[in-house]
Motif scaffolding. Sequence first.
Motif, PDB file in Angstrom:
ATOM      1  N   GLY A  85       0.806  -1.200   0.000  1.00 48.52           N
ATOM      2  CA  GLY A  85       0.000   0.000   0.000  1.00 48.52           C
ATOM      3  C   GLY A  85       0.845   1.257   0.000  1.00 48.52           C
ATOM      4  N   GLY A  86       0.174   2.408  -0.103  1.00 43.90           N
ATOM      5  CA  GLY A  86       0.855   3.687  -0.173  1.00 43.90           C
ATOM      6  C   GLY A  86       1.781   3.929   1.003  1.00 43.90           C
ATOM      7  N   GLY A  87       2.989   4.373   0.715  1.00 49.31           N
ATOM      8  CA  GLY A  87       3.965   4.663   1.753  1.00 49.31           C
ATOM      9  C   GLY A  87       4.774   3.467   2.208  1.00 49.31           C
ATOM     10  N   ALA A  88       4.403   2.283   1.765  1.00 48.20           N
ATOM     11  CA  ALA A  88       5.160   1.086   2.165  1.00 48.20           C
ATOM     12  C   ALA A  88       6.546   1.111   1.540  1.00 48.20           C
ATOM     13  N   LEU A  89       7.502   0.525   2.213  1.00 45.64           N
ATOM     14  CA  LEU A  89       8.878   0.500   1.735  1.00 45.64           C
ATOM     15  C   LEU A  89       9.163  -0.799   0.998  1.00 45.64           C
ATOM     16  N   THR A  90       9.896  -0.672  -0.086  1.00 42.25           N
ATOM     17  CA  THR A  90      10.371  -1.832  -0.837  1.00 42.25           C
ATOM     18  C   THR A  90      11.885  -1.905  -0.690  1.00 42.25           C
ATOM     19  N   THR A  91      12.391  -3.099  -0.515  1.00 46.39           N
ATOM     20  CA  THR A  91      13.836  -3.291  -0.369  1.00 46.39           C
ATOM     21  C   THR A  91      14.409  -3.874  -1.654  1.00 46.39           C
ATOM     22  N   PHE A  92      15.518  -3.308  -2.081  1.00 44.22           N
ATOM     23  CA  PHE A  92      16.244  -3.795  -3.248  1.00 44.22           C
ATOM     24  C   PHE A  92      17.646  -4.221  -2.808  1.00 44.22           C
ATOM     25  N   ASN A  93      18.099  -5.342  -3.327  1.00 43.62           N
ATOM     26  CA  ASN A  93      19.401  -5.904  -2.969  1.00 43.62           C
ATOM     27  C   ASN A  93      20.392  -5.809  -4.117  1.00 43.62           C
ATOM     28  N   ILE A  94      21.643  -5.580  -3.769  1.00 37.38           N
ATOM     29  CA  ILE A  94      22.731  -5.623  -4.748  1.00 37.38           C
ATOM     30  C   ILE A  94      23.578  -6.858  -4.479  1.00 37.38           C
ATOM     31  N   TYR A  95      23.887  -7.582  -5.550  1.00 32.64           N
ATOM     32  CA  TYR A  95      24.741  -8.761  -5.479  1.00 32.64           C
ATOM     33  C   TYR A  95      25.867  -8.612  -6.513  1.00 32.64           C
ATOM     34  N   THR A  96      26.937  -9.355  -6.316  1.00 32.23           N
ATOM     35  CA  THR A  96      27.932  -9.455  -7.376  1.00 32.23           C
ATOM     36  C   THR A  96      27.356 -10.269  -8.531  1.00 32.23           C
ATOM     37  N   HIS A  97      27.892 -10.016  -9.722  1.00 31.77           N
ATOM     38  CA  HIS A  97      27.493 -10.775 -10.910  1.00 31.77           C
ATOM     39  C   HIS A  97      28.774 -11.205 -11.606  1.00 31.77           C
ATOM     40  N   ALA A  98      28.951 -12.491 -11.770  1.00 25.48           N
ATOM     41  CA  ALA A  98      30.251 -13.025 -12.204  1.00 25.48           C
ATOM     42  C   ALA A  98      30.399 -13.128 -13.717  1.00 25.48           C
ATOM     43  N   PHE A  99      29.516 -12.465 -14.454  1.00 23.66           N
ATOM     44  CA  PHE A  99      29.536 -12.608 -15.909  1.00 23.66           C
ATOM     45  C   PHE A  99      29.593 -11.237 -16.581  1.00 23.66           C
ATOM     46  N   ASP A 100      30.250 -11.197 -17.726  1.00 19.14           N
ATOM     47  CA  ASP A 100      30.390  -9.951 -18.469  1.00 19.14           C
ATOM     48  C   ASP A 100      29.028  -9.403 -18.875  1.00 19.14           C
ATOM     49  N   ILE A 101      28.900  -8.069 -18.882  1.00 17.30           N
ATOM     50  CA  ILE A 101      27.640  -7.400 -19.201  1.00 17.30           C
ATOM     51  C   ILE A 101      27.850  -6.472 -20.390  1.00 17.30           C
ATOM     52  N   ASP A 102      26.990  -6.596 -21.384  1.00 14.26           N
ATOM     53  CA  ASP A 102      26.963  -5.681 -22.524  1.00 14.26           C
ATOM     54  C   ASP A 102      25.544  -5.138 -22.619  1.00 14.26           C
ATOM     55  N   GLU A 103      25.381  -3.863 -22.290  1.00 16.22           N
ATOM     56  CA  GLU A 103      24.038  -3.292 -22.225  1.00 16.22           C
ATOM     57  C   GLU A 103      23.315  -3.293 -23.575  1.00 16.22           C
ATOM     58  N   THR A 104      24.052  -3.391 -24.661  1.00 20.13           N
ATOM     59  CA  THR A 104      23.426  -3.334 -25.986  1.00 20.13           C
ATOM     60  C   THR A 104      22.890  -4.672 -26.454  1.00 20.13           C
ATOM     61  N   THR A 105      23.232  -5.744 -25.758  1.00 26.51           N
ATOM     62  CA  THR A 105      22.794  -7.073 -26.190  1.00 26.51           C
ATOM     63  C   THR A 105      22.112  -7.881 -25.075  1.00 26.51           C
ATOM     64  N   ALA A 106      22.275  -7.492 -23.816  1.00 24.80           N
ATOM     65  CA  ALA A 106      21.767  -8.290 -22.697  1.00 24.80           C
ATOM     66  C   ALA A 106      20.248  -8.413 -22.730  1.00 24.80           C
ATOM     67  N   ILE A 164      24.347  -7.071  -9.982  1.00 25.22           N
ATOM     68  CA  ILE A 164      22.967  -7.336 -10.354  1.00 25.22           C
ATOM     69  C   ILE A 164      22.096  -6.870  -9.194  1.00 25.22           C
ATOM     70  N   ILE A 165      21.000  -6.164  -9.510  1.00 28.55           N
ATOM     71  CA  ILE A 165      20.113  -5.607  -8.495  1.00 28.55           C
ATOM     72  C   ILE A 165      18.711  -6.151  -8.715  1.00 28.55           C
ATOM     73  N   ALA A 166      18.057  -6.535  -7.624  1.00 29.37           N
ATOM     74  CA  ALA A 166      16.725  -7.123  -7.725  1.00 29.37           C
ATOM     75  C   ALA A 166      15.894  -6.767  -6.497  1.00 29.37           C
ATOM     76  N   ASN A 167      14.586  -6.929  -6.627  1.00 24.91           N
ATOM     77  CA  ASN A 167      13.688  -6.818  -5.487  1.00 24.91           C
ATOM     78  C   ASN A 167      14.103  -7.839  -4.432  1.00 24.91           C
ATOM     79  N   ASN A 168      14.065  -7.440  -3.185  1.00 26.82           N
ATOM     80  CA  ASN A 168      14.472  -8.325  -2.089  1.00 26.82           C
ATOM     81  C   ASN A 168      13.636  -9.600  -2.022  1.00 26.82           C
ATOM     82  N   ASP A 169      12.345  -9.510  -2.398  1.00 31.46           N
ATOM     83  CA  ASP A 169      11.446 -10.664  -2.326  1.00 31.46           C
ATOM     84  C   ASP A 169      10.748 -10.853  -3.666  1.00 31.46           C
ATOM     85  N   GLU A 170      11.286 -11.743  -4.479  1.00 32.31           N
ATOM     86  CA  GLU A 170      10.709 -11.983  -5.792  1.00 32.31           C
ATOM     87  C   GLU A 170       9.612 -13.056  -5.762  1.00 32.31           C
TER      88      GLU A 170
END
Length: 223
Positions: A85-106, A164-170
């Motif tokens: 609901g309104g005003g509720a907080l969402t948590t986002f987590n950051i993790y390491t990602h062990a693979f190469d990233i290319d923003e134009t093809t990912a 890699i960043i994602a919602n804490n609870d998927e």
Amino acid sequence: MISFQEGVSPSGAYTHDAVMIRTKSAATNQNDAGSIIIGLAEVGNERLRGLFEFDISTIPTIDLIDSVTLDLTTLGTAGINNVGGGGALTTFNIYTHAFDIDETTATWDVPGGGAPAGGTFGTFLTSASFDVEQTSQTHNFGDSAAFQTAVSNALAGDGILRLIIANNDESNLGTHDFARFVDNESAGTSAPKLSVTYSAVPEPSTTALIGLGGLALILRRRK
């Protein structure tokens, strides 16, 4: 301290990769979307994640990493949270990602570098919690020992920090709980900003050197 932000720092020529991947359009690259949306969406029980890659090789590898933070800024268009609901907080987590990233093809199906679909959560580094419906707010993903270690490990490798960043609870599939972040290519000082504070490894003090010299002399006399 040194900051890594596209078009701003360490110089106006600096660039880095940042892109969202999403299950709804699993085979489509989202680099031209104009934003990075992270979280959950109702349509198709969708999951959305962010991939980030920073070249941090300008940091001297012989120095100590003292702190690491990442700033992300929400768009002027609000995210949506219908979980708490309104005003509720969402948590986002950051993790390491062990693979190469290319923003134009990912894509979700093929994130790149041999990563499996959706990417892979490596070591948990840090998190931030906030109201995703508040617009144009900068949110700080704070320092941690794990974040510092990730930077040190990147410098000891190829000098690239991959995240890699994602919602804490998927698990809350079928709901809206997502944030819209400014991407790296369109916002100047509102773009993602990685900040690293580091210091030189202290030289041995004169007293310590004298002590070591005295110990060596004693050991030689005992032989």
